[in-house]
Design an enzyme around this catalytic site. Structure first.
Site, mmCIF file in Angstrom:
data_model
loop_
_atom_site.group_PDB
_atom_site.id
_atom_site.type_symbol
_atom_site.label_atom_id
_atom_site.label_comp_id
_atom_site.label_asym_id
_atom_site.label_seq_id
_atom_site.Cartn_x
_atom_site.Cartn_y
_atom_site.Cartn_z
ATOM 1 N N ASP A 183 3.677 94.526 120.449
ATOM 2 C CA ASP A 183 4.423 94.172 119.143
ATOM 3 C C ASP A 183 4.621 93.264 118.112
ATOM 4 O O ASP A 183 3.557 93.250 118.443
ATOM 5 C CB ASP A 183 6.184 93.906 120.013
ATOM 6 C CG ASP A 183 6.330 92.390 120.733
ATOM 7 O OD1 ASP A 183 5.981 92.021 120.395
ATOM 8 O OD2 ASP A 183 7.237 92.274 120.726
ATOM 9 N N ASP A 209 11.949 92.759 129.022
ATOM 10 C CA ASP A 209 10.950 91.649 128.831
ATOM 11 C C ASP A 209 11.526 90.250 129.081
ATOM 12 O O ASP A 209 12.703 90.501 128.686
ATOM 13 C CB ASP A 209 9.536 91.927 127.979
ATOM 14 C CG ASP A 209 10.410 91.951 126.482
ATOM 15 O OD1 ASP A 209 10.440 90.956 125.962
ATOM 16 O OD2 ASP A 209 10.447 92.427 126.188
ATOM 17 N N CYS A 211 9.687 79.125 150.433
ATOM 18 C CA CYS A 211 8.588 80.159 149.732
ATOM 19 C C CYS A 211 7.966 79.925 150.133
ATOM 20 O O CYS A 211 7.127 79.687 150.725
ATOM 21 C CB CYS A 211 8.859 79.598 148.000
ATOM 22 S SG CYS A 211 8.581 80.914 147.149
ATOM 23 N N CYS A 259 5.661 82.206 148.361
ATOM 24 C CA CYS A 259 4.714 82.489 147.040
ATOM 25 C C CYS A 259 3.427 81.249 146.925
ATOM 26 O O CYS A 259 3.592 80.651 148.258
ATOM 27 C CB CYS A 259 5.041 82.085 145.281
ATOM 28 S SG CYS A 259 4.911 80.829 145.095
ATOM 29 N N CYS A 261 4.255 77.974 146.067
ATOM 30 C CA CYS A 261 4.295 77.025 147.376
ATOM 31 C C CYS A 261 3.586 76.793 148.085
ATOM 32 O O CYS A 261 3.626 75.289 148.422
ATOM 33 C CB CYS A 261 5.825 77.563 147.483
ATOM 34 S SG CYS A 261 7.632 77.798 145.735
ATOM 35 N N HIS A 308 6.058 80.463 139.970
ATOM 36 C CA HIS A 308 6.933 80.476 141.058
ATOM 37 C C HIS A 308 8.108 81.927 140.550
ATOM 38 O O HIS A 308 8.373 81.669 141.314
ATOM 39 C CB HIS A 308 7.084 79.442 142.028
ATOM 40 C CG HIS A 308 8.517 79.585 142.489
ATOM 41 N ND1 HIS A 308 8.793 80.052 144.080
ATOM 42 C CD2 HIS A 308 9.718 78.657 142.000
ATOM 43 C CE1 HIS A 308 9.951 79.630 144.325
ATOM 44 N NE2 HIS A 308 10.844 79.340 143.312
HETATM 45 ZN ZN LIG Z 1 7.336 79.918 145.326
#
Ligand SMILES: [Zn+2]
Length: 413
Positions: free
Chosen positions: A93, A259, A367, A369, A372, A394
């Site tokens: 954009d 977004d 968590c 992820c 973490c 995260h």
């Molecule tokens: Zn995390």
């Protein structure tokens, strides 16, 4: 609904050591750093959004790329430069927010479309001009009364005219990317009018802009007004909006994508709500760097604070947090030190209760992820770009997981 993440050159340095806070001497920015889509085994978003203004900074110094990076972006293209994984789409954009104060957009249809085509984008947005007012009441005025300021109508007209030139030009040049029309307005009816004009021009992917300051019911109101006009082949995108609670309703009105930078930015730009979980968010624990924090430096220079005291407390906070993570430190004692350091830093805010919550719950332990797992307690420490950005990554991960769950449930339903 797909989540596009707006690029602002937010990368992390994998060589950064969280104990010594040192990084590799040979590290080259961007090239050796990692985007969020490279850090996790699976990208925490579905697509990338890149603004021309961020790349070339042509407008008001909003650029985030060095000259070298700019050149490389144009020669390699968006996919190679950002090392996008296979199948991830790239949307371009103009970055209308960077020229919102100008009377007319400082870019041409030729420049913008050439930028999208040469960089190999999948979608390219038409040039729009943001209208900084939202007044639904203007839709219900008595006949003969026109409360809409002239500059608003001009901006709408500019947006429509440029969208018309843009799609014509892209067709004439036989560009490969799909042109995306951008709608601006000041009320449901004005959004609807611009939308109809763009759909008539042949746009099949249409984005609604200017929604960032709007409340969810206001966005819904616009979508409901547009809905009866949306052809089955037309898809909608929402610029700058993450309202996961409304995903289903948005989808039912034809929205296929949105977004937002909020998950990243909230990690370090907000006072609280810095660390997301599935059900709530926590404040991150502030441990400013003595040698970087301006407020603290000034207090040291003016003699209000002794430098060695500041260094001692800073170190005690970091040590305490690390020990707490290994269950070797008492929570109350840690909170006291954190608050003492906060006072030395000149903060008038008391975070004791918020820190107590995050330390008691230890959400980073739950968590799954990669951030973490790798950082442990460091992810909730508000300190320096390496920690703060990773906490933002995260948050992107949590946002994407939530979205994926919603999508899964809607597919089953
Ligand atoms: Zn995390």
């Amino acid at each position: 609904m797909n989540f596009f993440f707006p690029d602002s050159q937010d990368l992390v340095d994998p060589s950064f050591d969280f104990d010594s806070e040192k990084r590799s001497d040979t590290r080259i920015r961007q090239r050796d750093d990692l985007y969020a889509h490279e850090l996790f085994p699976k990208p925490p978003y579905d697509g990338a959004l890149v603004s021309k203004a961020i790349v070339d900074g042509a407008n008001s110094g909003s650029g985030r790329y060095t000259l070298g990076q700019q050149r490389r972006f144009m020669t390699e293209g968006v996919r190679e430069f950002m090392r996008l994984p296979d199948g991830m789409e790239a949307m371009g954009d103009c970055g209308a927010f960077t020229y919102v104060k100008e009377p007319v957009p400082p870019v041409t249809v030729e420049e913008v479309s050439q930028f999208y085509e040469e960089a190999g984008f999948d979608y390219g947005a038409s040039i729009d001009h943001i209208i900084l007012d939202y007044k639904p009441a203007w839709d219900h005025c008595l006949p003969g009364i026109d409360p809409v300021p002239e500059p608003h109508r001009e901006r709408q007209e500019i947006t429509i005219q440029l969208a018309r030139q843009f799609i014509k030009h892209c067709r004439k040049q036989k560009y490969v990317f799909e042109p995306m029309g951008v709608v601006q307005g000041w009320s449901p009816k004005s959004y609807s009018a611009t939308f109809s004009a763009l759909q008539k021009m042949g746009y099949r992917y249409i984005a609604l802009g200017g929604l960032v300051p709007l409340k969810s019911p206001e966005i819904m109101e616009i979508l409901e007004t547009i809905a009866p006009k949306v052809k089955p082949t037309t898809r909608l995108h929402l610029f700058g909006v993450t309202r996961l609670d409304h995903t289903r309703k948005f989808t039912s009105h034809g929205v296929v994508s949105f977004d937002s930078t909020s998950p990243l930015q909230q990690a370090f730009k907000e006072d609280k709500n810095n660390y997301y979980t599935k059900t709530r968010s926590y404040a991150a624990i502030r441990v400013p760097q003595v040698d970087i924090n301006v407020k603290l430096k000034n207090r040291i220079l003016s003699g209000e604070v002794r430098q060695q005291d500041a260094f001692r407390l800073e170190e005690a906070c970091l040590e305490g947090l690390r020990a707490y993570d290994r269950r070797r430190y008492a929570r109350k004692k840690l909170i006291n030190i954190l608050c003492e350091y906060q006072e030395v830093c000149g903060s008038t805010r008391n975070y004791a209760e918020m820190y107590d919550q995050v330390l008691t719950d230890r959400p980073w332990k739950d968590c799954r992820c990669k951030v973490c797992k790798d950082l442990s307690i460091n992810v909730v420490i508000f300190r320096g770009a390496e920690r703060n950005r990773r906490r933002g990554f995260h948050n992107l991960y949590v946002t994407h997981q939530r979205l994926k769950n919603i999508r899964r449930r809607s597919a089953v339903a």
